[in-house]
Design a protein around this motif. Sequence first.
Motif, PDB file in Angstrom:
ATOM      1  N   SER A 163       0.842  -1.681   0.504  1.00 59.73           N
ATOM      2  CA  SER A 163       0.371  -0.319  -0.052  1.00 59.73           C
ATOM      3  C   SER A 163       0.996   1.042   0.432  1.00 59.73           C
ATOM      4  O   SER A 163      -0.012   1.999  -0.278  1.00 59.73           O
ATOM      5  CB  SER A 163      -1.119   0.232   1.349  1.00 59.73           C
ATOM      6  N   ARG A 164       2.370   0.781   0.392  1.00 62.92           N
ATOM      7  CA  ARG A 164       2.564   1.967   0.733  1.00 62.92           C
ATOM      8  C   ARG A 164       4.328   1.750  -0.379  1.00 62.92           C
ATOM      9  O   ARG A 164       4.881   1.101   0.875  1.00 62.92           O
ATOM     10  CB  ARG A 164       3.107   2.636   1.639  1.00 62.92           C
ATOM     11  N   ALA A 180       2.695   3.154  -9.193  1.00 60.12           N
ATOM     12  CA  ALA A 180       1.611   4.792  -9.158  1.00 60.12           C
ATOM     13  C   ALA A 180      -0.152   3.970 -10.159  1.00 60.12           C
ATOM     14  O   ALA A 180      -1.674   3.928  -9.708  1.00 60.12           O
ATOM     15  CB  ALA A 180       1.527   6.006  -9.245  1.00 60.12           C
ATOM     16  N   LYS A 184      -4.069   1.210  -8.664  1.00 60.03           N
ATOM     17  CA  LYS A 184      -4.648   2.324  -7.912  1.00 60.03           C
ATOM     18  C   LYS A 184      -4.453   2.731  -6.724  1.00 60.03           C
ATOM     19  O   LYS A 184      -4.818   3.735  -5.938  1.00 60.03           O
ATOM     20  CB  LYS A 184      -5.756   2.506  -8.351  1.00 60.03           C
ATOM     21  N   SER A 185      -4.600   1.928  -5.809  1.00 65.27           N
ATOM     22  CA  SER A 185      -5.104   2.159  -4.346  1.00 65.27           C
ATOM     23  C   SER A 185      -3.855   2.536  -3.278  1.00 65.27           C
ATOM     24  O   SER A 185      -2.853   2.958  -2.387  1.00 65.27           O
ATOM     25  CB  SER A 185      -5.303   1.519  -2.935  1.00 65.27           C
ATOM     26  N   ARG A 187       0.108   4.635  -2.583  1.00 63.77           N
ATOM     27  CA  ARG A 187       0.599   5.403  -2.752  1.00 63.77           C
ATOM     28  C   ARG A 187       2.670   5.651  -2.163  1.00 63.77           C
ATOM     29  O   ARG A 187       2.995   4.975  -1.798  1.00 63.77           O
ATOM     30  CB  ARG A 187       0.826   6.094  -0.756  1.00 63.77           C
ATOM     31  N   VAL A 189       6.339   7.451  -2.327  1.00 65.09           N
ATOM     32  CA  VAL A 189       7.345   8.927  -1.845  1.00 65.09           C
ATOM     33  C   VAL A 189       7.934   8.580  -2.895  1.00 65.09           C
ATOM     34  O   VAL A 189       9.178   7.451  -3.180  1.00 65.09           O
ATOM     35  CB  VAL A 189       7.254   8.234  -0.982  1.00 65.09           C
ATOM     36  N   ARG A 212      -1.180  11.304  -6.391  1.00 67.35           N
ATOM     37  CA  ARG A 212      -0.307  10.015  -5.961  1.00 67.35           C
ATOM     38  C   ARG A 212       0.983   9.549  -5.829  1.00 67.35           C
ATOM     39  O   ARG A 212       0.802   8.645  -5.032  1.00 67.35           O
ATOM     40  CB  ARG A 212      -0.581   8.929  -7.232  1.00 67.35           C
ATOM     41  N   ILE A 213       1.304  11.151  -5.206  1.00 66.70           N
ATOM     42  CA  ILE A 213       2.901  11.016  -5.410  1.00 66.70           C
ATOM     43  C   ILE A 213       3.685  12.100  -4.249  1.00 66.70           C
ATOM     44  O   ILE A 213       2.981  12.855  -4.884  1.00 66.70           O
ATOM     45  CB  ILE A 213       4.113  10.890  -6.773  1.00 66.70           C
ATOM     46  N   ASP A 214       4.140  11.498  -3.208  1.00 69.79           N
ATOM     47  CA  ASP A 214       4.590  12.301  -3.173  1.00 69.79           C
ATOM     48  C   ASP A 214       5.962  12.463  -2.799  1.00 69.79           C
ATOM     49  O   ASP A 214       7.052  11.590  -3.450  1.00 69.79           O
ATOM     50  CB  ASP A 214       4.269  12.011  -0.510  1.00 69.79           C
ATOM     51  N   TYR A 229       7.065   1.479   4.502  1.00 70.17           N
ATOM     52  CA  TYR A 229       7.105   1.027   3.296  1.00 70.17           C
ATOM     53  C   TYR A 229       6.852  -0.394   3.367  1.00 70.17           C
ATOM     54  O   TYR A 229       7.448  -0.575   3.789  1.00 70.17           O
ATOM     55  CB  TYR A 229       8.477   1.658   2.856  1.00 70.17           C
TER      56      TYR A 229
END
Length: 331
Positions: A163-164, A180, A184-185, A187, A189, A212-214, A229
């Motif tokens: 998920s991350r 991404a 779709k879910s 996240r 970085v 969608r992206i940090d 993560y």
Amino acid sequence: MAIEAIKTKKELSEAVYGFRASRIILTAFELGLFSKLGENSLNAAQLAAASATEPRACERLLNALCVLGLLKKAGGRFRNTKISRDHLVAGKPQFMAGLTHSASQWQTWHTLSAAVRRGTSVIKRQANRKDEKRRRGFIAAMHERASAQAPRIVRLLDLAAVSRCLDIGAGSGAYAMALARAKKSLRVVAFDLPEVLPLTREYVRRERLLPRIDFAPGDFNRGGFGSGYDLIMLSAIVHMNNAQQNRRLIARAAAALNRGGQLVVQDFIMGPDRTRPGLGALFALNMLVATAHGDSYTAVEIGGWMRAAGLKKIKKKDAPFDAALLIGWKE
């Protein structure tokens, strides 16, 4: 790009003198000749004036480009061919912007003899990292390859429980964006140097994936990566470091993983004798001339760093090109 073994004298001669075509193309690219022509037909004097070059010398260069099939000449005027128009004219969808980096590589590769004698790069580096033009050229070159490869690489990954994600050394964000898009879910970085991340953001904005992206600034050889993560990506990163740096990098990346998380190293992963894959053997020389400590590493070496970081179930996955994946899981 396949690497074929040289088997005949003719092939040997072609390899030795291949630098001429490369240098002709790169010089024309650096002078902007293809872009200045665009869809037009111009004579040598016009192109010389536009590119601030000496007219006779410019015409000789233009003639050579005709021999290579990148220009056509008629009535003393020159025009682009389809291949140069499609790939060498700035602003075209398939423009090879990464050739700016290729021109820079010419300056490093000509020092190969000295680097082999010394055992490391002999290029003098500036203390700062403010060369915006070179940085943009490098990121563009990396994006050209990574944007084509990233979706195929991501399809090899198990994202079911992810998920991350963290993309270390994100560059243009090609892998962050591929991740991404794959789920779709998810996240993601994107982690890179503070001076690189504005370029990363440009590429991500272009693809409309900013929500969608940090973005996290930092140096992957200094400090930690936080925590939480499920997947951490190290794509085309370990070849920049020496073994000790990679051991520490992978340990810090593993520490940032959740239990059940996976660390993915994507790079040229060499066989035991370091001659295969062929591009990886050549790339090791690129690292020799261009970096203080970089190299192409074997699966045994990378796997050893993963095991030292406490990762388990380490496995290799071959990609549909010369690079491969080594994946380790945190239990």
